[in-house]
Design an enzyme around this catalytic site. Structure first.
Site, short mmCIF file in Angstrom:
data_model
loop_
_atom_site.label_atom_id
_atom_site.label_comp_id
_atom_site.label_asym_id
_atom_site.label_seq_id
_atom_site.Cartn_x
_atom_site.Cartn_y
_atom_site.Cartn_z
N GLU A 1 0.49 34.26 20.80
CA GLU A 1 1.05 34.97 21.95
C GLU A 1 1.65 36.29 21.48
O GLU A 1 1.99 36.42 20.30
CB GLU A 1 2.12 34.12 22.63
CG GLU A 1 3.35 33.92 21.77
CD GLU A 1 4.36 32.94 22.37
OE1 GLU A 1 4.14 32.47 23.49
OE2 GLU A 1 5.34 32.64 21.69
N LYS B 1 4.34 39.01 20.65
CA LYS B 1 5.76 38.91 20.31
C LYS B 1 6.53 39.93 21.13
O LYS B 1 6.41 41.14 20.91
CB LYS B 1 5.96 39.17 18.81
CG LYS B 1 7.40 39.01 18.37
CD LYS B 1 7.50 38.92 16.86
CE LYS B 1 8.93 38.67 16.42
NZ LYS B 1 9.80 39.83 16.62
N ASP C 1 9.43 42.19 22.59
CA ASP C 1 10.50 42.93 21.94
C ASP C 1 11.71 42.90 22.85
O ASP C 1 11.97 43.84 23.59
CB ASP C 1 10.02 44.37 21.69
CG ASP C 1 10.75 44.99 20.53
OD1 ASP C 1 11.59 44.30 19.92
OD2 ASP C 1 10.47 46.16 20.23
N TYR D 1 9.08 30.60 25.34
CA TYR D 1 8.10 30.40 24.27
C TYR D 1 8.31 29.13 23.44
O TYR D 1 7.49 28.84 22.58
CB TYR D 1 7.97 31.62 23.38
CG TYR D 1 9.24 32.13 22.73
CD1 TYR D 1 9.93 31.38 21.80
CD2 TYR D 1 9.72 33.40 23.05
CE1 TYR D 1 11.08 31.85 21.20
CE2 TYR D 1 10.86 33.89 22.46
CZ TYR D 1 11.55 33.10 21.54
OH TYR D 1 12.68 33.58 20.95
N LYS E 1 3.00 41.56 12.40
CA LYS E 1 3.54 42.76 13.04
C LYS E 1 2.46 43.80 13.29
O LYS E 1 1.54 43.97 12.49
CB LYS E 1 4.61 43.37 12.14
CG LYS E 1 5.79 42.44 11.90
CD LYS E 1 6.72 42.44 13.06
CE LYS E 1 8.05 42.94 12.57
NZ LYS E 1 9.06 43.16 13.49
N CYS F 1 6.91 87.63 19.87
CA CYS F 1 5.80 86.69 19.76
C CYS F 1 5.34 86.61 18.30
O CYS F 1 5.10 87.66 17.69
CB CYS F 1 4.64 87.14 20.65
SG CYS F 1 3.12 86.22 20.38
N CYS G 1 1.60 88.37 18.39
CA CYS G 1 1.36 89.79 18.74
C CYS G 1 2.63 90.63 18.70
O CYS G 1 2.57 91.84 18.84
CB CYS G 1 0.71 89.89 20.11
SG CYS G 1 1.84 89.54 21.47
N CYS H 1 5.40 84.61 25.90
CA CYS H 1 5.04 85.88 25.28
C CYS H 1 4.58 86.78 26.41
O CYS H 1 3.76 86.38 27.24
CB CYS H 1 3.92 85.66 24.26
SG CYS H 1 2.95 87.15 23.92
N CYS I 1 -2.45 89.80 23.66
CA CYS I 1 -2.02 88.88 22.60
C CYS I 1 -3.22 88.04 22.18
O CYS I 1 -3.85 87.38 22.99
CB CYS I 1 -0.89 87.98 23.09
SG CYS I 1 -0.44 86.69 21.90
O1 JCF Z 1 8.20 36.77 21.69
C1 JCF Z 1 8.98 36.56 20.80
N1 JCF Z 1 9.81 37.49 20.46
C2 JCF Z 1 9.02 35.24 20.10
C3 JCF Z 1 10.03 34.94 19.20
C4 JCF Z 1 8.02 34.32 20.39
C5 JCF Z 1 8.03 33.10 19.75
O2 JCF Z 1 7.09 32.21 20.02
C6 JCF Z 1 9.07 32.75 18.83
C7 JCF Z 1 10.07 33.70 18.57
C8 JCF Z 1 11.07 33.35 17.67
C9 JCF Z 1 11.04 32.11 17.08
N2 JCF Z 1 9.08 31.53 18.24
C10 JCF Z 1 10.04 31.23 17.37
C11 JCF Z 1 10.01 29.92 16.74
#
Ligand code: JCF
Length: 679
Positions: free
Chosen positions: A119, A121, A123, A231, A320, A414, A417, A432, A438
């Site tokens: 899935e 991640k 933020d 999650y 990442k 400028c 020119c 300019c 120019c």
């Molecule tokens: O989406 C996330 N930031 C995310 C963090 C998703 C996950 O399945 C995670 C997590 C942090 C720890 N699962 C764990 C065990």
């Protein structure tokens, strides 16, 4: 170097890292301020971990490596997480991910393929939701993984957090874990409002989510566009027996929680990598920020066998994405001159790899932006490159400002020119004043003229335009149409064949449309759409050239500013002359599509003869056609009216003989005026 020397140096480095990371943690988690890019933070932490792995004797209880992240702040009650909230190990490249996969295979002594739940991640902020008998009784932040903050009142304001679970087979005690985040569109709208109200603007959606959740007044949280996505689970008592992570997500979904719609189960490493690539490509289309992919061993029994290392599970990893923000040094600022004379500051950077490419320049847009950023020469800056968007200077790392860092100033003249640079009161753009004298403006005007959506001259690229300007073969766009194959062959790296091709492409481009031609002229603020609207509305170039401001304002998308630019453009003799040269070289377009609603002369046949003063015969014919009249070349019994100027001969004579009305230019213009086609 002796071993002890090396160890001393390493220890010094260890100390520096511990202090730096401690400061960054405080700035980030306590003050909600982002000072350095995440990628830089991750690198420092990795370096510290590596040093401590080599020298376990240095590890102290308060080293930043000894807690995962986060710190409990004042203002909220604390909660204890009975099942610790884990963090994830990171994989920064394919090799790291392959090593993770192999470790699992080895530990499980299973060398066939393994099922992985994947899935995006998110933020955002990690959250725990506790449900007892289906009722939400507590919402808490992750904090340091063991102790978090009780933010139940705030969490209850989120629409995606069910206050009671749906269905009936849920466990009597269910702790749901997930991420609270702010979708991008909501973040942008919120920041726009904040800017308008003069209140605090957040640097990114995650910061905004964090700040919003930490409001002591839940009413404030309620106004923020936050979402929660589940999650995993923590404490579970009762409920159905589940065998896989994916079945657990399905169950959560069934009980009314939101789960990520991109979640999938894949088998084997190759498919895991394919999923990663697919989401990386999709990253910019998602309405929320993600910084990687979470891979988890899908079978819960296998997860159990794998267990944990310190604070992270062995059965999961976060692969990442390339960082979208990186830090580098702004070496200098150059000023570039565009097609319309706009002077744009461009940052010259110490090359930096960000968002998947190496960046050494970034636009600073204008002087207001420089002021807003507060950036100076020599500053360390954070460069952001998201998707295919051009790299931006996101912010300045003030702590790293060197002594004597020089403020950035708009030059007086400028850089190309030397003409005076003008910054009109209330306008952000500096220009300019050199116009087409120019060289930079000339060059950009030519590039624009030949570009794909304008005259579309295939093979006439930037380098060739520079060469043509250099050799003084071309000054204005109309010069392009006078180029011959021999002149072109004399240019560097231009063979006979390419020269012929180019001459041909130039010839082909003469067949165009009015909309393209208008766009190619490069009238200020007349882009593809406006050009097309103008062409559609006026139907002919003469009609547009003689249009009044009022008439221009009737065109879709045309406001006072654009109308003024159009009028000024056509009012300038230099432009009229250039247009004439272009048309004389044979540029043409199909007969206009006329406005059928305004055809008072429909069904009439007119003849224009003799010399006219105010407009050319072609222009007169154009106007007549626009009004629905047919314009004939000779007078007959079917002719309705003849416009005759000085010098009219046989046609005038014939008209008089047949008793057909003849009008002079003044009467003709009066008639046009009546129909709204002359000032
Ligand atoms: O989406 C996330 N930031 C995310 C963090 C998703 C996950 O399945 C995670 C997590 C942090 C720890 N699962 C764990 C065990």
């Amino acid at each position: 170097m002796t071993t002890s020397n090396l160890t001393d140096q390493q220890h010094q480095r260890w100390q520096v890292l511990v202090e730096q990371i401690r400061d960054y943690d405080y700035q980030y988690y306590v003050l909600n301020e982002s000072t350095i890019p995440d990628a830089e933070y991750d690198r420092l932490m990795q370096e510290l971990k590596a040093l401590e792995a080599e020298h376990p004797e240095w590890v102290t209880a308060d080293s930043p490596t000894q807690r995962v992240a986060g710190q409990v702040q004042g203002g909220f009650e604390t909660v204890q997480h009975e099942v610790p909230m884990l963090s994830l190990d990171n994989a920064f490249n394919e090799t790291d991910l392959a090593a993770f996969y192999k470790r699992i295979q080895d530990r499980l002594n299973h060398h066939g393929e393994i099922e992985l739940a994947c899935e995006p991640k998110l933020d955002g902020i990690a959250i725990s939701l506790l449900y007892e008998n289906g009722q939400l009784v507590r919402g808490a932040t992750r904090g340091d993984g063991t102790t978090g903050e009780n933010i139940t009142a705030n969490v209850r304001t989120l629409r995606s957090v069910p206050l009671r679970l749906r269905g009936e087979d849920w466990p009597a005690v269910l702790e749901v874990r997930g991420e609270i985040y702010m979708p991008r569109d909501g973040f942008e709208k919120m920041n726009e409002r904040a800017l308008a109200e003069g209140s605090k603007v957040f640097v990114n959606p995650r910061n905004a989510a964090s700040g919003s959740l930490r409001q002591l007044d839940p009413q404030l949280t309620a106004q923020r566009p936050l979402e929660m996505c589940a999650y995993s689970v923590g404490r579970v008592e009762g409920g159905p027996e589940l065998e896989t992570h994916s079945a657990m997500l399905d169950a959560l979904h069934h009980w009314g929680l939101k789960i990520n719609p991109e979640s999938r189960v894949v088998t084997g490493l190759a498919d895991a990598e394919a999923y990663y690539d697919q989401l990386l490509n999709k990253r910019d289309q998602l309405d929320y920020d993600i910084d990687g992919i979470v891979f988890k061993v899908n079978r819960l029994a296998l997860q159990q066998r794998l267990g944990f290392v310190s604070r992270a599970p062995r059965w999961a990893i976060a692969r990442k994405f390339p960082a979208q923000e990186e830090m580098t040094v702004l070496i200098d600022v150059d000023f570039q001159v565009g097609r319309t004379g706009a002077v744009t500051p461009v940052a010259r950077l110490e090359p930096v790899f960000v968002g998947g490419v190496t960046v050494s320049n970034a636009t600073l847009h204008n002087m207001d932006e420089i002021e807003r950023l507060g950036v100076r020469k020599g500053d360390t800056v954070i460069i952001r490159r998201a998707g295919d968007v051009i790299p931006q200077v996101a912010r300045v790392v003030l702590e790293r400002r060197p002594e004597g860092a020089e403020p950035i100033q708009l030059p007086m003249g400028c850089p190309v020119c030397g003409a005076h640079i003008e910054r009109t009161e209330g306008e952000v753009v500096a220009r300019c004043t050199g116009g087409l004298s120019c060289k930079a403006q000339r060059r950009e005007a030519l590039k624009h003229f030949v570009s794909r959506r304008a005259m579309d001259i295939d093979g006439l690229g930037e380098k060739l335009i520079d060469a043509l300007l250099e050799q003084e073969l071309v000054q204005a766009p109309s010069d392009i149409y006078g180029l011959g194959a021999e002149q072109l062959t004399n240019l560097e790296r231009m063979g006979e064949k390419s020269a012929d091709n180019l001459v041909n492409a130039i010839a082909v481009s003469k067949e165009t449309t009015l909309a393209r031609f208008l766009y190619a002229l490069g009238i200020r603020e007349v882009g593809v759409t406006t050009a097309s609207n103008l062409a559609q509305h006026f139907g002919s170039l003469p009609a547009l050239q003689s249009a009044t401001e009022e008439q221009l304002l009737e065109v879709e998308d045309v406001g006072p500013k654009v109308a003024a630019h159009v009028r000024h453009f056509f009012a300038e003799d230099r432009n009229a002359d250039e247009i004439k040269r272009l048309l004389d070289s044979g540029i043409e377009w199909p007969a206009p599509v006329v406005d059928t609603d305004n055809q008072p002369l429909k069904g009439e046949t007119w003849v224009v003869t003799g010399k006219l003063e105010q407009l050319s015969r072609d222009e007169a014919k154009d106007h007549l056609m626009q009004l629905g009249a047919k314009v004939a070349g000779s007078v007959s019994a079917k002719t309705h009216k003849v416009v005759a100027g000085p010098g009219a001969g046989s046609k005038l004579k014939k008209a008089t003989e047949l008793g057909i009305p003849v009008i002079d230019e003044a009467a003709f213009l009066a008639e046009l005026r009546n129909h709204g086609r002359w000032q």
